[in-house]
Design a protein around this motif. Structure first.
Motif, PDB file in Angstrom:
ATOM      1  N   ASN A 130       5.994  54.638  49.507  1.00 39.21           N
ATOM      2  CA  ASN A 130       7.077  53.735  49.111  1.00 39.21           C
ATOM      3  C   ASN A 130       8.005  53.432  50.272  1.00 39.21           C
ATOM      4  O   ASN A 130       8.137  54.204  51.223  1.00 39.21           O
ATOM      5  CB  ASN A 130       7.855  54.284  47.908  1.00 39.21           C
ATOM      6  N   GLY A 182      11.442  52.947  52.150  1.00 39.31           N
ATOM      7  CA  GLY A 182      12.764  53.560  52.115  1.00 39.31           C
ATOM      8  C   GLY A 182      13.857  52.537  52.341  1.00 39.31           C
ATOM      9  O   GLY A 182      13.610  51.388  52.721  1.00 39.31           O
ATOM     10  N   ASP A 183      15.088  52.964  52.120  1.00 38.43           N
ATOM     11  CA  ASP A 183      16.229  52.058  52.255  1.00 38.43           C
ATOM     12  C   ASP A 183      16.335  51.467  53.658  1.00 38.43           C
ATOM     13  O   ASP A 183      16.683  50.293  53.828  1.00 38.43           O
ATOM     14  CB  ASP A 183      17.525  52.795  51.924  1.00 38.43           C
ATOM     15  N   SER A 194      12.985  48.577  48.619  1.00 37.81           N
ATOM     16  CA  SER A 194      13.178  49.979  48.288  1.00 37.81           C
ATOM     17  C   SER A 194      13.615  50.009  46.825  1.00 37.81           C
ATOM     18  O   SER A 194      14.713  49.565  46.488  1.00 37.81           O
ATOM     19  CB  SER A 194      14.268  50.600  49.172  1.00 37.81           C
ATOM     20  N   ALA A 247       8.734  62.297  54.212  1.00 40.51           N
ATOM     21  CA  ALA A 247       9.491  61.159  54.736  1.00 40.51           C
ATOM     22  C   ALA A 247       9.288  61.080  56.243  1.00 40.51           C
ATOM     23  O   ALA A 247       9.550  62.045  56.966  1.00 40.51           O
ATOM     24  CB  ALA A 247      10.969  61.287  54.414  1.00 40.51           C
ATOM     25  N   ALA A 296      13.033  58.405  57.419  1.00 40.05           N
ATOM     26  CA  ALA A 296      13.078  58.061  55.993  1.00 40.05           C
ATOM     27  C   ALA A 296      12.890  56.561  55.738  1.00 40.05           C
ATOM     28  O   ALA A 296      13.253  56.065  54.688  1.00 40.05           O
ATOM     29  CB  ALA A 296      14.357  58.552  55.345  1.00 40.05           C
ATOM     30  N   LEU A 333       8.028  56.695  52.944  1.00 44.65           N
ATOM     31  CA  LEU A 333       7.765  57.973  52.295  1.00 44.65           C
ATOM     32  C   LEU A 333       6.357  57.986  51.742  1.00 44.65           C
ATOM     33  O   LEU A 333       5.906  57.015  51.135  1.00 44.65           O
ATOM     34  CB  LEU A 333       8.762  58.231  51.157  1.00 44.65           C
TER      35      LEU A 333
END
Length: 308
Positions: free
Chosen positions: A263, A265-266, A278, A297, A301, A304
């Protein structure tokens, strides 16, 4: 109580202890608001995309392009995707997860040797944040830094079960390499050339800037509809536990054997000018089985990878 626990605003309760105590009703601290729980907005389909990474090493340029496009579309539409044939040894994945399962079954006194604090969160934990009286998640966890070397604290790496340190180190090296491969594909999809100056590339081509692992242990819960194992703002073997928010619907992810779930990340959402998403995700509970997942991560980060 260990000295590290004194930094928490209130006594730390191990969720595994609660589960093993035979309670029939979970404490109020773990009960979530109805709006946050699985309900009418939950759907079993469609599932997140699955990408076969073998296509990235194909001798056919068109196959490589199509594979990269599939990743790009998944990042824009979902913020989540599964990767198959990713290069990380399935045997290593299984042995590492089993080692962590054995760790969480050790006597409490042994696990307490690694009790964490809010200073770094590294080690054995059961809560996040310093606010008193907040709602808590139904999970215990172990958090470790792998990179950079200067941050890594070997004293926080458990020695039991035997061989776990070496397994985690080997697993981490392979997943760092996977994150690096994925970050290069994402960078190419976003138009960042590998020959550009390091300052222009920033973190997107530096997957080893930082890397850490959070192993989540979800004990059985006799009231799975009242709580969450992990609630975040933004496979557990034969038990599905991960849900992803797609639009305004929660989708239950159906993990495939030996795949990683990836996924955005920010930080990568910011770097991509929000072209990559995100998104919120959460772990739902099960009344019959415990679950163990490993979240890794990479690239500070930005990305992930989950082994569920």
């Amino acid at each position: 109580m260990t000295s590290t626990e004194h930094a928490w605003p209130e006594p730390v309760t191990r969720v595994q202890q609660l589960s093993d105590s035979g309670i029939r009703v979970i404490p109020d601290r773990y009960v979530k608001e109805p709006v946050d729980l699985p309900g009418a907005t939950t759907s079993d389909g469609p599932d997140i995309p699955v990408v076969d990474m073998e296509g990235l090493s194909s001798g056919d340029a068109e196959v490589r392009r199509r594979t990269a496009t599939l990743i790009d579309e998944a990042c824009r539409e979902w913020g989540f995707f599964q990767v198959a044939n990713h290069g990380v040894s399935p045997d290593l994945m299984a042995r590492c997860r089993e080692a962590w399962r054995e760790f969480f079954q050790l006597p409490l006194a042994e696990k307490q040797r690694y009790a964490n604090s809010p200073a770094t969160y590294e080690g054995y934990g059961s809560r996040l944040g310093l606010e008193k009286g907040v709602s808590l998640d139904w999970n215990d966890y172990f958090f470790l830094y792998f990179l950079p070397i200067g941050v890594k604290d070997k004293n926080k790496w458990p020695t039991l079960p035997v061989g776990i340190r070496e397994l985690v180190a080997e697993y981490s090296r392979e997943v760092v390499e996977l994150c690096g491969q994925l970050m290069k594909i994402l960078a190419g999809n976003l138009g960042v050339r590998e020959d550009k100056h390091l300052e222009e590339r920033r973190i997107i081509f530096q997957p080893t800037l930082g890397a850490c692992m959070r192993v989540n242990y979800y004990p059985k819960c006799l009231q799975p509809d009242c709580t969450l194992g992990l609630s975040l703002p933004r496979r557990y073997e034969n038990v599905f536990g991960l849900q992803v928010l797609h639009g305004d619907t929660w989708i239950t992810v159906k993990p495939q054997p030996n795949n990683f779930i990836v996924n955005i990340g920010d930080q990568l959402q910011i770097l991509s000018n929000a072209n990559y998403k995100s998104v919120e995700h959460r772990a739902i509970m099960n009344s019959a089985k415990e679950r163990v997942s490993m979240a890794f991560a990479g690239a500070a980060a930005a990305l992930l990878a989950h082994h569920l």
